[in-house]
Design a protein around this motif. Structure first.
Motif, PDB file in Angstrom:
ATOM      1  N   SER A  76      16.205 -14.280  -2.617  1.00 49.05           N
ATOM      2  CA  SER A  76      17.642 -14.878  -3.361  1.00 49.05           C
ATOM      3  C   SER A  76      17.700 -16.229  -2.620  1.00 49.05           C
ATOM      4  N   ILE A 133      18.598 -11.910  -7.588  1.00 50.15           N
ATOM      5  CA  ILE A 133      18.151 -13.338  -7.510  1.00 50.15           C
ATOM      6  C   ILE A 133      19.096 -13.785  -8.714  1.00 50.15           C
ATOM      7  N   LEU A 134      19.386 -13.191  -9.680  1.00 55.74           N
ATOM      8  CA  LEU A 134      20.120 -13.739 -11.021  1.00 55.74           C
ATOM      9  C   LEU A 134      21.507 -14.400 -10.434  1.00 55.74           C
ATOM     10  N   SER A 186      21.367 -17.518  -8.086  1.00 47.96           N
ATOM     11  CA  SER A 186      20.776 -18.593  -8.700  1.00 47.96           C
ATOM     12  C   SER A 186      21.755 -19.415  -9.398  1.00 47.96           C
ATOM     13  N   ILE A 236      16.176  -7.910  -8.906  1.00 45.92           N
ATOM     14  CA  ILE A 236      16.356  -9.213 -10.025  1.00 45.92           C
ATOM     15  C   ILE A 236      17.847  -9.462 -10.076  1.00 45.92           C
ATOM     16  N   LEU A 295      20.217  -5.874 -17.957  1.00 45.34           N
ATOM     17  CA  LEU A 295      19.638  -5.289 -16.646  1.00 45.34           C
ATOM     18  C   LEU A 295      20.602  -3.964 -16.203  1.00 45.34           C
ATOM     19  N   LEU A 330      13.813  -2.197  -8.135  1.00 49.85           N
ATOM     20  CA  LEU A 330      13.262  -3.529  -8.520  1.00 49.85           C
ATOM     21  C   LEU A 330      14.496  -4.259  -9.449  1.00 49.85           C
ATOM     22  N   ILE A 331      15.262  -3.574 -10.077  1.00 50.80           N
ATOM     23  CA  ILE A 331      16.329  -4.179 -10.957  1.00 50.80           C
ATOM     24  C   ILE A 331      17.480  -4.726  -9.969  1.00 50.80           C
TER      25      ILE A 331
END
Length: 418
Positions: free
Chosen positions: A283, A338-339, A342, A335, A313, A331-332
């Protein structure tokens, strides 16, 4: 390139970075929900506790922003860290719903007095040095250090949780970095207080705040940006800690307790610390480099598409949890982190173009207030769904609702002026 190098070497920019690093040394974070539930508190009650925290944030958010704009941002940040430290003491002594609730009250005060204020100070500093056009790069960089702090915190939490007398001691350890941030803020230059008027009467104080809020309401694009950011971050804020009971169930069901030949509880503590640490490392990198996407896509496209992906997601996460797909669930979550981390620099970049200098702390505080109100409603509701249906169904439901909402929050820059 020369400007970027100059910004990277600037001492005050480094102070902004270390502020975020120390602020995110929350050693209790990978275990917070497990700790609270260990006191005999169910998921609905957890939602109520989160709602209490956000109600306090809601009522003090805009006043805190106006205070920061008119009486000094440094003073307000010093107060916020005082509230945080008091909250840690209550979490440490907490052995019931009532005491944890008091801790949430003080934590909510800390959130209200912090959010928006430091971002506004960064913008003031960039403008003072002629670097305002690099705001996306600078905020992404400072946020990357915040996330690096979260990663370091997660890994250190493994060491602390096995060497302290009990999990509650993690809250006392957190006081040390928060005192470091208190001293760091004292070293900021005085002009970053950025006071608009120190001699206002009480009436003029509220009139100025009402005028700023009216200007925000009249800007259609800014309204959509604030609601979109608040809904996105608010949803993540509510669901992010659900990874703890999910992993507690799925990891142990998958036989993870035999990885290090330890008991199940010890294995869970190690795995949670490692997973949180890895999440935040990536992240941090994503936040630091998100500005590079602007070379290929507009900030508007990035901002709106991330919302759609986030919603889909959540639905997929619900399905994977229902089917007990351990790796896919992790894994989800990865992500989603990260989203979320970001998208925040993109939000700061876009909104800076739609507000005046004297509105900055107030506008960013309004976003936090909307998010707080959103969490007040969402947290108990999702806790109720998780308790009475399942965590998987809860994720599917909130994901579907988020996707529908995202369609109403898309905007065109040319419609920003009312």
């Amino acid at each position: 390139m020369t400007q970027f190098n100059e910004i990277k070497k600037d001492p005050q920019i480094w102070k902004f970075c270390f502020y975020g690093f120390f602020k995110n040394l929350k050693f209790f974070e990978p275990y917070l929900l497990i700790y609270i539930m260990g006191l005999g508190i169910n998921l609905f009650q957890v939602g109520v506790l989160y709602a209490i925290r956000e109600i306090i944030t809601y009522f003090f958010e805009v006043p805190s922003g106006i205070i920061a704009d008119n009486y000094g941002k440094k003073k307000e940040l010093l107060m916020c860290f005082g509230f945080y430290i008091i909250s840690f003491v209550f979490f440490f002594i907490g052995n019931s719903f009532a005491i944890i609730a008091i801790g949430m009250v003080f934590f909510g005060l800390g959130e209200a007095f912090r959010s928006g204020t430091h971002k506004a100070m960064i913008l003031t500093y960039l403008e003072h040095n002629g670097w305002f056009e690099y705001k996306g790069f600078v905020y992404g960089r400072t946020r990357s250090y915040s996330l690096l702090g979260s990663s370091v915190s997660a890994f250190l939490s493994i060491v602390f949780v096995f060497n302290l007398p009990a999990m509650r001691w993690l809250f006392l350890v957190c006081i040390v970095p928060y005192l470091a941030d208190f001293l760091l803020i004292l070293s900021y230059p005085d002009y970053l207080d950025d006071k608009v008027d120190t001699e206002r009467s009480l009436k003029a104080f509220y009139e100025a705040g009402a005028k700023q809020l009216k200007a925000i309401r009249k800007n259609r694009t800014l309204r959509k940006l604030l609601v979109s950011s608040a809904a996105f971050d608010g949803t993540f804020k509510v669901i992010k800690d659900y990874i703890q009971p999910i992993l507690s169930t799925l990891l142990l069901a998958a036989g993870a307790q035999y990885v290090w030949n330890l008991d199940g509880e010890s294995e869970l503590k190690i795995l949670l610390g490692i997973i949180y640490g890895i999440f935040y490392i990536f992240s941090s990198s994503a936040s630091k480099n998100i500005h590079l996407l602007s070379t290929r896509f507009s900030t508007q496209v990035v901002f709106t598409r991330f919302f759609d992906i986030f919603s889909l997601l959540l639905i997929l996460l619900g399905i994977s949890v229902q089917r007990e797909f351990l790796v896919i669930s992790i894994l989800i979550f990865f992500i989603l982190y990260i989203l979320k981390d970001s998208r925040k620099p993109v939000f700061v970049d876009i909104t800076s173009d739609y507000m005046s200098k004297d509105q900055r702390a107030t506008v960013l505080s309004v976003e936090s207030q909307i998010r707080a109100l959103y969490v007040v409603v969402l947290a108990p509701l999702l806790g109720f769904l998780a308790d009475n249906l399942s965590i998987g169904i809860m994720f599917i439901t909130v994901g579907a609702c988020m996707f529908i909402l995202s369609q109403f929050l898309k905007f065109r820059p040319e419609s920003s002026e009312s």
